[in-house]
Enzyme design. Sequence first.
Site, PDB file in Angstrom:
ATOM      1  N   LYS A 200       5.846   9.023  -1.046  1.00  0.00           N
ATOM      2  CA  LYS A 200       5.168   7.921  -0.808  1.00  0.00           C
ATOM      3  C   LYS A 200       6.099   6.854   0.089  1.00  0.00           C
ATOM      4  CE  LYS A 200       2.717   3.832  -3.056  1.00  0.00           C
ATOM      5  NZ  LYS A 200       2.268   3.444  -4.230  1.00  0.00           N
TER       6      LYS A 200
ATOM      7  N   SER B 254      -2.569   2.671  -4.922  1.00  0.00           N
ATOM      8  CA  SER B 254      -2.084   2.382  -3.432  1.00  0.00           C
ATOM      9  C   SER B 254      -1.540   3.996  -3.013  1.00  0.00           C
ATOM     10  CB  SER B 254      -0.955   1.263  -3.361  1.00  0.00           C
ATOM     11  OG  SER B 254      -0.158   1.851  -4.187  1.00  0.00           O
TER      12      SER B 254
ATOM     13  N   SER C  45      -1.400   2.995  -9.481  1.00  0.00           N
ATOM     14  CA  SER C  45      -1.324   3.495  -8.156  1.00  0.00           C
ATOM     15  C   SER C  45      -1.125   4.960  -8.187  1.00  0.00           C
ATOM     16  CB  SER C  45      -0.474   2.634  -7.310  1.00  0.00           C
ATOM     17  OG  SER C  45      -1.162   1.467  -6.734  1.00  0.00           O
TER      18      SER C  45
HETATM   19  N1  GLN Z   1      -4.450  -1.708  -7.449  1.00  0.00           N
HETATM   20  C1  GLN Z   1      -3.181  -2.476  -8.360  1.00  0.00           C
HETATM   21  C2  GLN Z   1      -2.730  -3.577  -7.339  1.00  0.00           C
HETATM   22  O1  GLN Z   1      -3.364  -3.726  -6.384  1.00  0.00           O
HETATM   23  C3  GLN Z   1      -2.193  -1.603  -8.584  1.00  0.00           C
HETATM   24  C4  GLN Z   1      -1.333  -1.098  -7.450  1.00  0.00           C
HETATM   25  C5  GLN Z   1      -0.287  -0.480  -7.798  1.00  0.00           C
HETATM   26  O2  GLN Z   1      -0.183   0.388  -8.755  1.00  0.00           O
HETATM   27  N2  GLN Z   1       0.784  -0.208  -7.107  1.00  0.00           N
HETATM   28  O3  GLN Z   1      -1.810  -4.260  -7.591  1.00  0.00           O
END
Ligand code: GLN
Length: 490
Positions: free
Chosen positions: A86, A161, A185
């Site tokens: 990532k 994400s 995410s």
């Molecule tokens: N969807 C969650 C957020 O927007 C989690 C994102 C993540 O785990 N990086 O904060």
Amino acid sequence: MSDYTLASPSDALLQLSLRNARERLRNRENTSEELVSACLSRIHATEPDLNALITVRDEALEEARQIDKSGIDAKKPLHGIPVTVKDAIVTSGIRTTAGSRILQNFIPFYDAEVVRRLREAGAIIVGKNNMDEFAMGSSTENSSYGPAHNPANTECVPGGSSGGSAASVAAFQCYASLGTDTGGSIRQPAALCGCVGLKPTYGSVSRYGVIAYGSSLDQVGPLTRTVDDAGIMLSVIAGHDAKDSTSSPSAPVVTEDDLSVIASRTDLNGVKIGIPREFLSEGLDEGVAAVCRETELHARDLGAEIREVSLPHATREAIAAYYVIAMAEASSNLSRFDGVRYGYRTEAAEDIDDLYTRSRTEGFGKEVQRRILLGTYVLSAGYYDAYYRKAAQVRRLIREDYLAALEQCDVLLAPVSPVTAWKLGSIVEDPLKMYLMDIFTVSLNLSGLPGLSFPAGRAGGMPVGMQLIGRPFQEKDILSVGHVLETCRR
Ligand code: GLN
């Protein structure tokens, strides 16, 4: 629409699990060059539709040739294996953007500790994955590099994400990927794309060199096509790191020996699995609910004892507490991007204040700006007690709920996402609706517990994932139950 999760027969090499690919390299049935070349061809063929990668590394082929020349070393757990990472995780000499325009030209001069461990284990990085900007989002639509697409249906989001990592693994672009999980995410995109995702216990994997979002929540973890492969990746990246003050000094959570024991397990006799009642009533899509019921029955057939448990604060309250805490921490973490020290700088600035304002306004996307504003607000004098302190109190209650449930049960089994992958563009303009998609994942980050998302079935043709939740540092338990549930369904 295309389905890239079904590899064609010519891709036989790509369909191997990481473990089997490693076996073939060690037995000299294949070379690393063959694996890397197959992955790169797959990447070039699928990227126009998937956009799972921000950077593709064709030079990986040369690295593979070098490895083949010196010979595969069986002591290196990933020697010659192509992986992706990532783009929130820094890689020495390889551009690292965190999905943001503000870091569009950032080339780090050091490796994150997890990347150092991957490289030491012999892995070859073939690309850096697309992601929501600074990991803020649930669909990868907040990327400054265009959205990634779901390989099971390219009209749908891959989740987020770490949507690029999940899409890359599910579409056979690599054998494994690393993602980050602040509020779901890793687990949610794995569930939406039909692969495995593991969020380790807070403190078990180093965050040194991981671009921070919410520092009390962030964890790095693997995305793979099998539970066993997630275990192999975890055994490589987990363990104490003096460079990360939140890293736990205890021994690595899983070893290759543990993985052999796990792999030989075929039933769930004597395992107590808790089903959190509240998770099955919160706006769960009917198709997803059906997969939950089937998985539960399946676990029972395999010998598990199923118990209902209650986590009264772990759904709606968790969303509210999570977004207050995550945004507060993000507003502080992102203050380092000022147009002076890193990345993008505005062309036209009148003075130093104007330079900061313009660089950040032009460099950050809409969602990131929204979160910095809200995060700064909840931390400001007069609001701190009402929001931040309250959220921290709710957080403790959630952790207590979990620990009480995990006293009665070995692991908990729950849905990951209330729905299957949705159409691109359909909810991106409605941030609150998007935040609610994390209803089943954020509570684990607030509690620091490990969670394993694995493919449990399909609904309306799209993948459905379920998650196993374990006691702190007991990744072995969730890997072992996940392995049995996964292999008995194939
Ligand atoms: N969807 C969650 C957020 O927007 C989690 C994102 C993540 O785990 N990086 O904060």
